[in-house]
Structures are given as C-alpha cells and as structure tokens.
Motif scaffolding. Structure first.
Motif, mmCIF file in Angstrom:
data_model
loop_
_atom_site.group_PDB
_atom_site.id
_atom_site.type_symbol
_atom_site.label_atom_id
_atom_site.label_comp_id
_atom_site.label_asym_id
_atom_site.label_seq_id
_atom_site.Cartn_x
_atom_site.Cartn_y
_atom_site.Cartn_z
ATOM 1 N N VAL A 1 2.873 5.377 4.133
ATOM 2 C CA VAL A 1 2.051 5.990 3.074
ATOM 3 C C VAL A 1 2.339 5.315 1.729
ATOM 4 C CG1 VAL A 1 1.541 8.094 1.779
ATOM 5 C CG2 VAL A 1 1.962 8.222 4.255
ATOM 6 N N ARG B 1 6.880 6.766 8.410
ATOM 7 C CA ARG B 1 5.734 7.406 7.749
ATOM 8 C C ARG B 1 5.817 7.220 6.223
ATOM 9 N NH1 ARG B 1 0.500 8.431 8.375
ATOM 10 N NH2 ARG B 1 -0.152 9.988 6.873
ATOM 11 N N PHE C 1 1.746 3.312 -8.534
ATOM 12 C CA PHE C 1 2.807 4.275 -8.843
ATOM 13 C C PHE C 1 4.030 3.955 -8.000
ATOM 14 C CE2 PHE C 1 1.070 7.874 -11.376
ATOM 15 C CZ PHE C 1 -0.213 7.375 -11.563
ATOM 16 N N ASN D 1 -5.741 15.398 1.783
ATOM 17 C CA ASN D 1 -5.794 16.850 1.572
ATOM 18 C C ASN D 1 -7.205 17.252 1.125
ATOM 19 O OD1 ASN D 1 -5.615 19.456 0.635
ATOM 20 N ND2 ASN D 1 -3.727 19.137 -0.524
ATOM 21 N N SER E 1 8.410 4.403 -8.948
ATOM 22 C CA SER E 1 9.263 5.510 -9.368
ATOM 23 C C SER E 1 10.511 4.902 -10.005
ATOM 24 C CB SER E 1 9.664 6.337 -8.142
ATOM 25 O OG SER E 1 10.691 7.256 -8.466
ATOM 26 N N ASP F 1 -7.946 11.228 -0.740
ATOM 27 C CA ASP F 1 -6.740 11.976 -0.367
ATOM 28 C C ASP F 1 -6.861 12.405 1.090
ATOM 29 O OD1 ASP F 1 -4.519 14.048 -0.380
ATOM 30 O OD2 ASP F 1 -4.532 13.564 -2.503
ATOM 31 N N PRO G 1 11.595 12.275 -12.400
ATOM 32 C CA PRO G 1 10.887 13.438 -11.863
ATOM 33 C C PRO G 1 9.791 13.972 -12.799
ATOM 34 C CG PRO G 1 13.209 13.636 -11.399
ATOM 35 C CD PRO G 1 13.054 12.424 -12.276
ATOM 36 N N ALA H 1 1.363 9.511 -2.200
ATOM 37 C CA ALA H 1 2.739 9.326 -1.727
ATOM 38 C C ALA H 1 3.252 10.611 -1.086
ATOM 39 C CB ALA H 1 3.660 8.925 -2.878
ATOM 40 N N TYR I 1 12.415 7.302 0.675
ATOM 41 C CA TYR I 1 11.502 7.275 -0.476
ATOM 42 C C TYR I 1 11.822 6.098 -1.397
ATOM 43 C CZ TYR I 1 9.017 8.971 -4.659
ATOM 44 O OH TYR I 1 8.191 9.091 -5.760
#
Ligand SMILES: NC(=O)c1ccc[n+]([C@@H]2O[C@H](COP(=O)([O-])OP(=O)(O)OC[C@H]3O[C@@H](n4cnc5c(N)ncnc54)[C@H](O)[C@@H]3O)[C@@H](O)[C@H]2O)c1
Length: 260
Positions: free
Chosen positions: A112, A108, A139, A42, A141, A40, A186, A91, A154
C-alpha cells in the motif's frame, strides 16, 4: 491551501481521499473550484468526503492494483481534464515489534504505502512530463528518516517512498514538474487509530500531534519554494538532523522514551 493548483480545466488526483489529509485536500481544492478525483478503498469514507462538496468524483480503487489505478487515471483525464496535481496520501500504519507482526502485514504495508505510490506515479507522471507542468506530492513520514521501535514495517515503507521520490526528482530536475515529498511527525487523523489498535509508541506522546491543515499548508509553502523534502511542525527538521548526525544518541533517546 493554494489556489495555484492549475486551471479549472485541469484535474487533481488524490489517493487516500476517504479520510484524514487526503480528504481535507480534496474538499479544499474542490471548494476552490478544482475538479478532484478522489481515490480510496473506503467507499463510505469517499462518500463522506464528497458529501456537500461539488467537483469531487470518487473512485473506489485499491492503489496496490496497478490496472485499477491506470483505469482511474484514464477516466479522470477523459472526464475531468488532464491531471495537474497528484497527492499520494493513501497508507496504512499497523504497528508492533517485528516478532509480533504477521509476515503478511509487512507485505501489505509495503504494497500500500510504497507500491501504491509507485503505481500512481507511473500512471500519472508521463502526462505531467509531457505537459511539462504540475505537481507530484508523495506522503512519506518523519518515520521515513528516523527508524523507530514498533515501526519496522511502516518505517521501511516510508524510507522507500523517500528514496523513490528523491531519485525521481533528480531524474527530472530540468522539468517544470514539481516533485515534493512531505515527511510529517504524528498528525491528528484516523491513521493514529491504527496505532491505538496495535501498539502506541510512547514517542508519539512527546508532542501534540499536528493538525492536518498544518501539513497541507507546509506542502503549499514547499511547492512555492520548490522544496523536495518538507518537514512540517516545529522540531521535525531538528529531529531529522539529529538522526543524520548522531544516530547513536538518537537511538539512546528512543530506547529511553519507549523504556525498552
Ligand atoms: N497521521 C499521521 O500521523 C501521519 C504522519 C506522517 C505521515 N502520514 C502520512 O500521511 C498520509 C495521509 O495519512 P492520514 O493521516 O490522512 O491517514 P488516514 O488513515 O486518515 O487516511 C489514509 C487513507 O488511505 C486509505 N487507504 C488505505 N489503504 C488503501 C489502499 N490500498 N488503496 C487506496 N486507499 C487506501 C484509507 O482507507 C484512508 O482513507 C499517509 O501516507 C500517511 O502515512 C501520516
């Protein structure tokens, strides 16, 4: 969460493991005894993911950086064992009308959400194919099938993931590597905060968001059935069919819901 994710001498690589569904998958697989490489951008999120969970090794990696991805894959295979399963979950989801979003945001988002999947796939697939076993889980959506207002950036990135994964699966249909693309509506994760911080599409209020566990369970069921596309949640497959068969009616409904 299935325990059929390979032997304990193999490893599992998960991107976006610092939050949401990537984090949940990392913790559950690690708790089941698998060695997990958690990637990640993060760092704080990664630390939290690994806290009190044995078997998780964290990698501070931006999936848009191919060299960094390759380095993490190499390090994973030498220290944790050959990669058996990959979850491409990293994502971003900043929303807005095309005229209101900066051009950098489109670049961007694609970098990603799509290039990141390509980078990790390119870095891990040769090993999976050589060993002729394993699972690659991308993944996408439901927004990768149904274009929605405020979701051009997106949605386009997820349409790209769908197309990429479909071609990939057909190119390797004779291999034992299971290639799966999950397409959720979602889901209750911090990703939705990015919509709250930009624009909240009213269509998100049409039903309660899924629990992350529902998506992981749907992936496991899809792997058992050898499905290419998995649509978690009641009504998702119907929405997908509606868009394919009745695109005009689907757009009418979207406009009515959004009020634009
Ligand atoms: N939550 C939803 O409503 C929903 C619906 C459909 C599909 N999805 C998809 O499911 C996947 C998991 O999403 P989530 O809901 O768990 O989101 P999340 O925001 O909770 O987690 C995504 C993680 O990706 C990481 N990330 C972002 N950019 C990165 C980069 N450049 N390199 C490495 N990591 C990066 C973030 O730091 C974050 O930890 C995503 O691909 C998302 O698009 C989510």
């Amino acid at each position: 969460m299935t325990n059929e994710a390979g032997s304990r001498d193999e490893s599992i690589l998960i991107t976006g493991a610092g939050s949401g569904m990537g984090r949940l998958a990392a913790r559950q697989l690690a708790d089941a005894g698998h060695r997990v490489a958690a990637l990640d951008v993060n760092e704080a999120g990664l630390l939290e993911t690994a806290e009190q969970h044995q078997n998780i090794r964290t990698f501070h990696v931006d999936v848009t950086d191919y060299d960094a991805v390759v380095a993490a894959v190499t390090e994973t295979e030498s220290s944790l064992g050959p990669i058996r399963r990959v979850y491409n979950a990293a994502a971003i989801m900043p929303l807005g009308r095309v005229v209101d979003q900066e051009v950098e945001l489109f670049h961007r988002t694609m970098a990603v959400n799509y290039n990141g999947v390509v980078n990790v796939t390119k870095a891990t697939l040769p090993g999976l194919l050589e060993r002729n076993r394993g699972e690659l889980i991308n993944f996408a959506s439901l927004a990768g099938w149904i274009p929605l207002i405020y979701m051009a950036a997106y949605g386009a990135s997820k349409f790209a993931v769908v197309a990429f994964t479909e071609v990939l699966a057909h190119e390797h249909q004779d291999s034992n590597v299971n290639i799966l693309c999950v397409c959720p509506p979602p889901v209750k994760t911090p990703l939705l905060d990015q919509a709250r911080a930009t624009v909240w599409p009213k269509i998100f209020d049409q039903g309660a968001p899924l629990e992350p566990q529902d998506v992981l369970d749907a992936i496991d069921a899809g792997l058992e059935r050898n499905d290419l596309f998995v649509f978690p949640g009641r009504g998702s497959r119907l929405a997908w069919r509606m868009r394919r068969w009745l695109p005009g009616a689907t757009w009418k409904r979207i406009h009515a819901i959004e009020g634009v």
